[in-house]
Design a protein around this motif. Structure first.
Motif, PDB file in Angstrom:
ATOM      1  N   TYR A   1      13.751 -14.185  -4.403  1.00 40.25           N
ATOM      2  CA  TYR A   1      12.967 -14.341  -5.626  1.00 40.25           C
ATOM      3  C   TYR A   1      11.900 -13.252  -5.640  1.00 40.25           C
ATOM      4  O   TYR A   1      11.324 -12.908  -4.603  1.00 40.25           O
ATOM      5  CB  TYR A   1      12.258 -15.706  -5.666  1.00 40.25           C
ATOM      6  N   ARG A   2      11.610 -12.734  -6.806  1.00 47.40           N
ATOM      7  CA  ARG A   2      10.504 -11.801  -6.961  1.00 47.40           C
ATOM      8  C   ARG A   2       9.823 -12.059  -8.304  1.00 47.40           C
ATOM      9  O   ARG A   2      10.485 -12.046  -9.353  1.00 47.40           O
ATOM     10  CB  ARG A   2      10.989 -10.343  -6.874  1.00 47.40           C
ATOM     11  N   TRP A   3       8.520 -12.302  -8.225  1.00 51.44           N
ATOM     12  CA  TRP A   3       7.696 -12.476  -9.419  1.00 51.44           C
ATOM     13  C   TRP A   3       6.889 -11.199  -9.632  1.00 51.44           C
ATOM     14  O   TRP A   3       6.193 -10.744  -8.728  1.00 51.44           O
ATOM     15  CB  TRP A   3       6.727 -13.641  -9.264  1.00 51.44           C
ATOM     16  N   PHE A   4       6.954 -10.644 -10.830  1.00 52.13           N
ATOM     17  CA  PHE A   4       6.187  -9.451 -11.174  1.00 52.13           C
ATOM     18  C   PHE A   4       5.089  -9.856 -12.154  1.00 52.13           C
ATOM     19  O   PHE A   4       5.383 -10.321 -13.266  1.00 52.13           O
ATOM     20  CB  PHE A   4       7.093  -8.390 -11.797  1.00 52.13           C
ATOM     21  N   PHE A   5       3.824  -9.666 -11.737  1.00 52.97           N
ATOM     22  CA  PHE A   5       2.696 -10.125 -12.533  1.00 52.97           C
ATOM     23  C   PHE A   5       2.041  -8.970 -13.288  1.00 52.97           C
ATOM     24  O   PHE A   5       2.239  -7.793 -12.983  1.00 52.97           O
ATOM     25  CB  PHE A   5       1.666 -10.831 -11.649  1.00 52.97           C
ATOM     26  N   TYR A   6       1.212  -9.349 -14.266  1.00 47.47           N
ATOM     27  CA  TYR A   6       0.533  -8.424 -15.158  1.00 47.47           C
ATOM     28  C   TYR A   6      -0.376  -7.446 -14.424  1.00 47.47           C
ATOM     29  O   TYR A   6      -0.674  -6.366 -14.925  1.00 47.47           O
ATOM     30  CB  TYR A   6      -0.310  -9.218 -16.167  1.00 47.47           C
ATOM     31  N   ASP A   7      -0.871  -7.823 -13.234  1.00 49.84           N
ATOM     32  CA  ASP A   7      -1.788  -6.964 -12.484  1.00 49.84           C
ATOM     33  C   ASP A   7      -1.057  -6.106 -11.450  1.00 49.84           C
ATOM     34  O   ASP A   7      -1.659  -5.605 -10.506  1.00 49.84           O
ATOM     35  CB  ASP A   7      -2.871  -7.802 -11.800  1.00 49.84           C
ATOM     36  N   ASN A   8       0.257  -5.972 -11.614  1.00 47.90           N
ATOM     37  CA  ASN A   8       1.114  -5.158 -10.749  1.00 47.90           C
ATOM     38  C   ASN A   8       1.307  -5.737  -9.350  1.00 47.90           C
ATOM     39  O   ASN A   8       1.780  -5.032  -8.456  1.00 47.90           O
ATOM     40  CB  ASN A   8       0.576  -3.721 -10.637  1.00 47.90           C
ATOM     41  N   THR A   9       0.975  -7.003  -9.166  1.00 51.64           N
ATOM     42  CA  THR A   9       1.257  -7.657  -7.898  1.00 51.64           C
ATOM     43  C   THR A   9       2.645  -8.291  -7.953  1.00 51.64           C
ATOM     44  O   THR A   9       3.154  -8.615  -9.023  1.00 51.64           O
ATOM     45  CB  THR A   9       0.206  -8.722  -7.562  1.00 51.64           C
ATOM     46  N   VAL A  10       3.250  -8.449  -6.765  1.00 51.55           N
ATOM     47  CA  VAL A  10       4.592  -9.014  -6.656  1.00 51.55           C
ATOM     48  C   VAL A  10       4.570 -10.114  -5.604  1.00 51.55           C
ATOM     49  O   VAL A  10       3.969  -9.962  -4.533  1.00 51.55           O
ATOM     50  CB  VAL A  10       5.624  -7.932  -6.254  1.00 51.55           C
ATOM     51  N   SER A  11       5.202 -11.250  -5.921  1.00 51.06           N
ATOM     52  CA  SER A  11       5.347 -12.342  -4.965  1.00 51.06           C
ATOM     53  C   SER A  11       6.832 -12.607  -4.744  1.00 51.06           C
ATOM     54  O   SER A  11       7.614 -12.574  -5.695  1.00 51.06           O
ATOM     55  CB  SER A  11       4.660 -13.609  -5.469  1.00 51.06           C
TER      56      SER A  11
ATOM     57  N   ILE B   1       5.050 -12.633 -17.405  1.00 45.94           N
ATOM     58  CA  ILE B   1       5.472 -12.619 -16.004  1.00 45.94           C
ATOM     59  C   ILE B   1       6.988 -12.459 -15.973  1.00 45.94           C
ATOM     60  O   ILE B   1       7.695 -13.107 -16.750  1.00 45.94           O
ATOM     61  CB  ILE B   1       5.063 -13.926 -15.284  1.00 45.94           C
ATOM     62  N   VAL B   2       7.489 -11.610 -15.108  1.00 42.16           N
ATOM     63  CA  VAL B   2       8.926 -11.394 -14.992  1.00 42.16           C
ATOM     64  C   VAL B   2       9.407 -11.982 -13.663  1.00 42.16           C
ATOM     65  O   VAL B   2       8.857 -11.687 -12.600  1.00 42.16           O
ATOM     66  CB  VAL B   2       9.282  -9.899 -15.065  1.00 42.16           C
ATOM     67  N   LEU B   3      10.440 -12.824 -13.741  1.00 46.10           N
ATOM     68  CA  LEU B   3      11.085 -13.391 -12.558  1.00 46.10           C
ATOM     69  C   LEU B   3      12.423 -12.692 -12.339  1.00 46.10           C
ATOM     70  O   LEU B   3      13.236 -12.601 -13.253  1.00 46.10           O
ATOM     71  CB  LEU B   3      11.303 -14.886 -12.733  1.00 46.10           C
TER      72      LEU B   3
END
Length: 299
Positions: free
Chosen positions: A94-104, A130-132
């Motif tokens: 899984y990869r979450w791409f957030f508005y502040d350019n962080t990735v989880s 947010i992009v998953l």
């Protein structure tokens, strides 16, 4: 000799043509349109997002066609992708791409979404995208764009000298004096925001801390809220009566704003008289005069 070479070639060509016509030889490539890598017969994984910490019944002014969910600013929102699935395998990443350019890279993430530049907003909700991305065991990928709308619970502004402030000021006051010691019937003070702020329909309440000499008399206090062009949004008056032998009083106001407004400032009008001594509006410390806009209460 030449005929013996050509004849086998001709027969091979005839057999290939016959196979194509009979459907025995298939020259098309089976690519699942949902697959992100073009592997044969490989179905793309399907990302699914569920959320907690969101508003089950958002206010009417929120256009829910623009967002997948709505949350209050400052609240923890948990996004869960664990229900994502792969039709012909299993999810391995899984990869979450957030508005502040962080990735989880966790299946579940929790975040606080704020509204920082309030004065720059021209409408609500503020939308975070947010992009998953999910990956399956065949190294195919599926993507989902999740839009979270964020709205404020309330705005609180503090009176401070000639301005309205987002932060509580230090202890101070503004004095209203009688001109040259003669009786003054009406005194006015203006409090202005550095930048206008966009307001949705809401209820508002304000408290002013006023200090005066015992013998000074205040008949009424009026708050006039106005927009960026100086036009009146709403007005509220509190009558304090004929008996005024007090030194300090908290004067409370309440009202509502029925439509979207671009709020700029407040005019404070005090009617009464004071024989040369100051009537003070107090700021900061435990007596911070303020106005609060409540977006939760419906009407």
């Amino acid at each position: 000799m030449r005929e013996s070479i050509i004849e086998p070639v001709v027969w091979i060509f005839i057999l290939i043509i016959a196979a194509l016509l009979s459907g025995c030889l298939d020259t098309t490539e089976n690519i699942n349109p949902g697959s992100s890598d073009g592997h044969n017969n490989n179905l793309a994984p399907q990302p699914v997002v569920s959320a907690t910490g969101i508003i089950s019944n958002p206010p009417e002014y929120v256009d829910q066609t623009l967002v997948d969910a709505v949350a209050y600013a400052g609240e923890h929102v948990t996004l869960d992708a664990s229900q994502s699935y792969d039709p012909d395998g299993h999810i391995i990443g899984y990869r979450w791409f957030f508005y502040d350019n962080t990735v989880s890279e966790q299946s579940m993430v929790s975040r606080v979404f704020e509204i920082k530049n309030i004065s720059s907003l021209k409408g609500l909700p503020l939308i975070y995208t947010i992009v998953l991305e999910v990956e399956d065991n065949n190294h195919s990928y599926g993507f989902l764009e999740y839009r979270l709308g964020v709205i404020p619970r309330e705005y609180t502004l503090y009176f401070d000298s000639t301005r309205l402030s987002w932060t509580k000021p230090g202890e101070s006051c503004s004095g209203i004096r009688a001109a040259r010691g003669i009786l003054r019937d009406v005194s006015r003070l203006n409090y202005v925001l550095e930048k206008t702020v966009f307001l949705q329909p809401c209820r508002w309440n304000a408290t002013l801390y006023i200090e005066k000499p015992v013998l000074a008399h205040i008949r009424s206090v009026t708050l006039i809220l106005y927009n960026g062009t100086g036009e009146k949004i709403t007005e509220k008056t509190v009558n304090l009566g004929l008996v005024g032998f007090w030194r300090e009083k908290a004067v409370s106001f309440s009202g509502k704003i029925n439509r979207e407004e671009e709020f700029r400032g407040i005019e404070l009008v005090i009617t009464g008289f004071s024989l040369g001594e100051k009537i003070n509006v107090l700021y900061g410390d435990g007596k911070a005069s303020f106005i609060s806009f409540d977006f939760l209460e419906r009407f």
